[in-house]
Scaffold this motif. Structure first.
Motif, PDB file in Angstrom:
ATOM      1  N   LYS A   1       0.851  -1.190   0.000  1.00  0.00           N
ATOM      2  CA  LYS A   1       0.000   0.000   0.000  1.00  0.00           C
ATOM      3  C   LYS A   1       0.885   1.237   0.000  1.00  0.00           C
ATOM      4  O   LYS A   1       1.770   1.383   0.841  1.00  0.00           O
ATOM      5  CB  LYS A   1      -0.900   0.006   1.232  1.00  0.00           C
ATOM      6  N   CYS A   2       0.655   2.120  -0.975  1.00  0.00           N
ATOM      7  CA  CYS A   2       1.475   3.324  -1.092  1.00  0.00           C
ATOM      8  C   CYS A   2       1.059   4.353  -0.047  1.00  0.00           C
ATOM      9  O   CYS A   2      -0.114   4.696   0.056  1.00  0.00           O
ATOM     10  CB  CYS A   2       1.336   3.911  -2.497  1.00  0.00           C
ATOM     11  N   SER A   3       2.019   4.845   0.729  1.00  0.00           N
ATOM     12  CA  SER A   3       1.714   5.837   1.764  1.00  0.00           C
ATOM     13  C   SER A   3       1.402   7.191   1.148  1.00  0.00           C
ATOM     14  O   SER A   3       0.798   8.046   1.794  1.00  0.00           O
ATOM     15  CB  SER A   3       2.904   5.996   2.717  1.00  0.00           C
ATOM     16  N   SER A   4       1.839   7.420  -0.096  1.00  0.00           N
ATOM     17  CA  SER A   4       1.591   8.717  -0.735  1.00  0.00           C
ATOM     18  C   SER A   4       0.238   8.771  -1.428  1.00  0.00           C
ATOM     19  O   SER A   4      -0.539   9.689  -1.214  1.00  0.00           O
ATOM     20  CB  SER A   4       2.679   9.025  -1.776  1.00  0.00           C
ATOM     21  N   CYS A   5      -0.057   7.762  -2.293  1.00  0.00           N
ATOM     22  CA  CYS A   5      -1.295   7.839  -3.085  1.00  0.00           C
ATOM     23  C   CYS A   5      -2.312   6.770  -2.708  1.00  0.00           C
ATOM     24  O   CYS A   5      -3.429   6.781  -3.220  1.00  0.00           O
ATOM     25  CB  CYS A   5      -0.969   7.790  -4.580  1.00  0.00           C
ATOM     26  N   GLY A   6      -1.947   5.848  -1.840  1.00  0.00           N
ATOM     27  CA  GLY A   6      -2.916   4.854  -1.366  1.00  0.00           C
ATOM     28  C   GLY A   6      -3.104   3.658  -2.280  1.00  0.00           C
ATOM     29  O   GLY A   6      -3.850   2.737  -1.952  1.00  0.00           O
TER      30      GLY A   6
ATOM     31  N   TYR B   1       7.868  -0.825  -4.661  1.00  0.00           N
ATOM     32  CA  TYR B   1       7.662   0.567  -5.111  1.00  0.00           C
ATOM     33  C   TYR B   1       6.226   0.677  -5.593  1.00  0.00           C
ATOM     34  O   TYR B   1       5.605  -0.325  -5.972  1.00  0.00           O
ATOM     35  CB  TYR B   1       8.642   0.909  -6.250  1.00  0.00           C
ATOM     36  N   CYS B   2       5.700   1.902  -5.579  1.00  0.00           N
ATOM     37  CA  CYS B   2       4.324   2.116  -6.039  1.00  0.00           C
ATOM     38  C   CYS B   2       4.312   2.196  -7.558  1.00  0.00           C
ATOM     39  O   CYS B   2       5.063   2.966  -8.146  1.00  0.00           O
ATOM     40  CB  CYS B   2       3.765   3.403  -5.446  1.00  0.00           C
ATOM     41  N   VAL B   3       3.458   1.400  -8.199  1.00  0.00           N
ATOM     42  CA  VAL B   3       3.440   1.391  -9.662  1.00  0.00           C
ATOM     43  C   VAL B   3       2.681   2.593 -10.226  1.00  0.00           C
ATOM     44  O   VAL B   3       2.651   2.792 -11.433  1.00  0.00           O
ATOM     45  CB  VAL B   3       2.852   0.078 -10.229  1.00  0.00           C
ATOM     46  N   LYS B   4       2.070   3.390  -9.377  1.00  0.00           N
ATOM     47  CA  LYS B   4       1.376   4.600  -9.849  1.00  0.00           C
ATOM     48  C   LYS B   4       2.254   5.844  -9.694  1.00  0.00           C
ATOM     49  O   LYS B   4       2.424   6.599 -10.633  1.00  0.00           O
ATOM     50  CB  LYS B   4       0.065   4.816  -9.071  1.00  0.00           C
ATOM     51  N   CYS B   5       2.781   6.072  -8.492  1.00  0.00           N
ATOM     52  CA  CYS B   5       3.516   7.322  -8.269  1.00  0.00           C
ATOM     53  C   CYS B   5       5.021   7.098  -8.045  1.00  0.00           C
ATOM     54  O   CYS B   5       5.774   8.046  -7.893  1.00  0.00           O
ATOM     55  CB  CYS B   5       2.909   8.113  -7.117  1.00  0.00           C
ATOM     56  N   TYR B   6       5.444   5.837  -8.019  1.00  0.00           N
ATOM     57  CA  TYR B   6       6.863   5.491  -7.930  1.00  0.00           C
ATOM     58  C   TYR B   6       7.559   5.981  -6.660  1.00  0.00           C
ATOM     59  O   TYR B   6       8.753   6.230  -6.663  1.00  0.00           O
ATOM     60  CB  TYR B   6       7.610   5.870  -9.219  1.00  0.00           C
TER      61      TYR B   6
HETATM   62 ZN   LIG Z   1       1.697   5.756  -4.954  1.00  0.00          ZN
END
Ligand SMILES: [Zn+2]
Lengths: 135, 384
Positions: free
Chosen positions: A31-36, A45-50
């Motif tokens: 779960k991305c802490s920046s974009c959820g 790593y987040c595949v949306k916001c990296y």
């Molecule tokens: Zn993200």
């Protein structure tokens, strides 16, 4: 000519967490802490916001069949007895999904709700899930 | 300032399940024919761009080396490009970079595959393309991943197996007119449906064969092309796009990455409406449904290709001739060579030299290849 060659793969940061949770009989997503954004199997790593992933979230195991197939051949290309049913399962609110076997007593349908059946003895492997079965 | 790039020559070997030739001999034969086709010699070539699929097939590590001598690529710039199953068109895209950049005037582009080396079969080699932690322990074979995608595509557009089988009938029929084809045949929809189910819904006759073969093209700058030939075929657009390694993260019903690659190529070629402006389509067809899946994306209209197939519009004499070569299903599938065969088909079609396969008044064509774990798209648009 023939070569016998063996390889060892580390599961790495995210999948080590995934395998640990499988051993406990649970599914975990990153779960991305920046974009959820959530992904399974989890990534580092987040595949949306990296941004780097810092959180992992256990998810309810219930998902739905996106597509399925039945294989009459094995990995060697030889006849598979009995044939094996494969399902691709997605989980609500989570990107990605899991490929796995389907309980042979279940007749698959697209959209069918399914859940993983965990083995009694678990070692931290994708095979800790015996198969998916209907909810 | 980008230079205009022409194809001025082409050559290929037979595509066969087992060619009694070394990879070097196959590369030489294709290269020699392509140079003879345009009256050039190996010494006239400034650089060589080669393409071949995984090393495991040939059984040579760093197998790009295999192509150096027989392509005349030694003592000059030589490279091997690799984008999985997309390599055959990818090598043409990379050849285009060489000439379009102005760095080279005459470039030999060659692709080969020798799939008959692995014993007893190449199939087990595919196991290592899957994730070692989450997928390999399940014992996947290569075909099921396509079966999952095919199933999803069929459900999305309510397609029958009977309809999809017509792709095999069409392409194997077209291949009867291709002098180098491996599997040209007159078959019926019933033949496809009666062939063994390997991984449902994929039957034996839905799949292209394992093959050996090589294809070569000669690319030239505009100035050189006009000296070499009266019938250059221009590569007016190229596109390349990869989606994530993880097929679990995309919609299997529509190959959006193929759409994006096609849009790059159309923009470069000044094509606004592919349905109206393109005369010949060579989408990648390793499986029957893939021709339709890819054509949907090349046309930018999900679900349109099966309708056109049903109306007979994809036949060689239809309004949207698709795989007039016979495609991978009919001509054969020596992976990288199969993709470049599609670009060679555009060259033969658009220069009016496709013989019995000729599509009348063909002026503009598109070729596309696809690969890796269902996420590579490589596209070229050619114009007479
Ligand atoms: Zn993200």
């Amino acid at each position: 000519m023939g070569i016998e060659s063996f390889y060892e793969y580390p599961a790495g940061i995210a999948l080590s967490r995934f395998l640990e949770e499988l051993r406990l009989g649970r599914l975990v997503a990153s779960k991305c802490s920046s974009c959820g954004h959530m992904t399974i199997p989890p990534r580092a790593y987040c595949v949306k916001c990296y941004r780097p992933i810092k959180e992992y979230q256990v998810i309810g195991g219930e998902g739905r069949i996106v597509t399925y197939t039945r294989s009459f051949i094995n990995i060697e290309g030889k006849p598979a007895n009995p044939p094996v049913t494969w399902v691709f399962v997605k989980f609500d609110g989570v990107d990605g999904g899991l490929l796995h076997l389907l309980d042979p007593s279940i007749n698959p349908q697209t959209g069918m709700r399914v859940r993983p059946v965990f083995r009694e003895q678990r070692i931290g492997s994708i095979l800790d899930i015996k198969w998916f079965t209907a909810v | 300032m980008r230079k205009r790039v022409a194809i001025v020559g082409a050559g290929m070997t037979y595509f066969r399940s087992m060619l009694p030739m070394t990879p070097q001999e196959m590369v030489y034969e294709a290269a020699r024919k392509s140079l003879d086709d345009c009256g050039l010699e190996f010494r006239d070539i400034d650089a060589v761009v080669s393409g071949s699929a995984p090393d495991a097939f040939d059984g040579y590590h760093h197998k790009g080396l295999v192509g150096v001598e027989p392509s005349g690529g030694f003592r000059k710039p030589y490279s091997r490009v690799y984008v999985g199953g997309g390599t055959g068109v990818g090598v043409a895209v990379a050849g285009w970079w060489h000439v379009a950049s102005g760095a080279f005037k005459k470039v030999l582009v060659v692709a080969w595959e020798k799939m008959s080396h692995p014993y007893p079969h190449s199939q087990p080699l595919f196991k290592t393309i899957f994730d070692p932690v989450t997928e390999q322990p399940l014992g996947p074979n290569l075909i099921w991943i396509f079966a999952l995608e095919m199933r999803r595509y069929m459900e999305m557009h309510k397609l029958s197996k009977e309809l999809i089988a017509r792709v095999a009938v069409k392409n194997k029929g077209n291949a009867l007119d291709h002098p180098y084809a491996q599997l040209g045949a007159k078959i019926t929809v019933e033949d496809v449906l009666r062939s063994p189910v390997l991984v449902w819904p994929v039957h034996r006759l839905d799949i292209s064969p394992s093959s050996d073969g090589a294809v070569a093209l000669v690319f030239a700058s505009e100035e050189e092309a006009k000296k070499i030939t009266d019938t250059p075929v221009w590569i007016d657009g190229v596109g390349a796009c990869l989606d994530s390694q993880f097929w679990t993260n995309r919609d299997l019903a529509y190959p959006y990455y193929v759409y994006l690659a096609a849009q790059q190529a159309y923009k470069m070629a000044g094509i606004a409406n592919p349905l109206k402006e393109i005369d010949v389509f060579e989408p990648y067809d390793p499986f029957t449904y893939k021709e339709l899946h890819h054509l949907d994306a090349l046309l930018g209209k999900p679900g349109l290709a099966p309708k056109l197939l049903e109306e007979g519009q994809l036949e060689r004499d239809g309004d949207y001739p698709t795989c007039p070569s016979g495609g991978l299903l009919g001509v054969g599938n020596p992976i990288a060579a199969a993709g470049l065969m599609k670009v060679a088909e555009l060259y033969w079609q658009l220069s009016g030299r496709a013989g019995k396969r000729q599509v009348p008044n063909a002026r503009v064509g598109v070729a596309q290849a696809w690969g890796d774990l269902m996420q590579v798209a490589q596209v070229v648009v050619c114009r007479a």
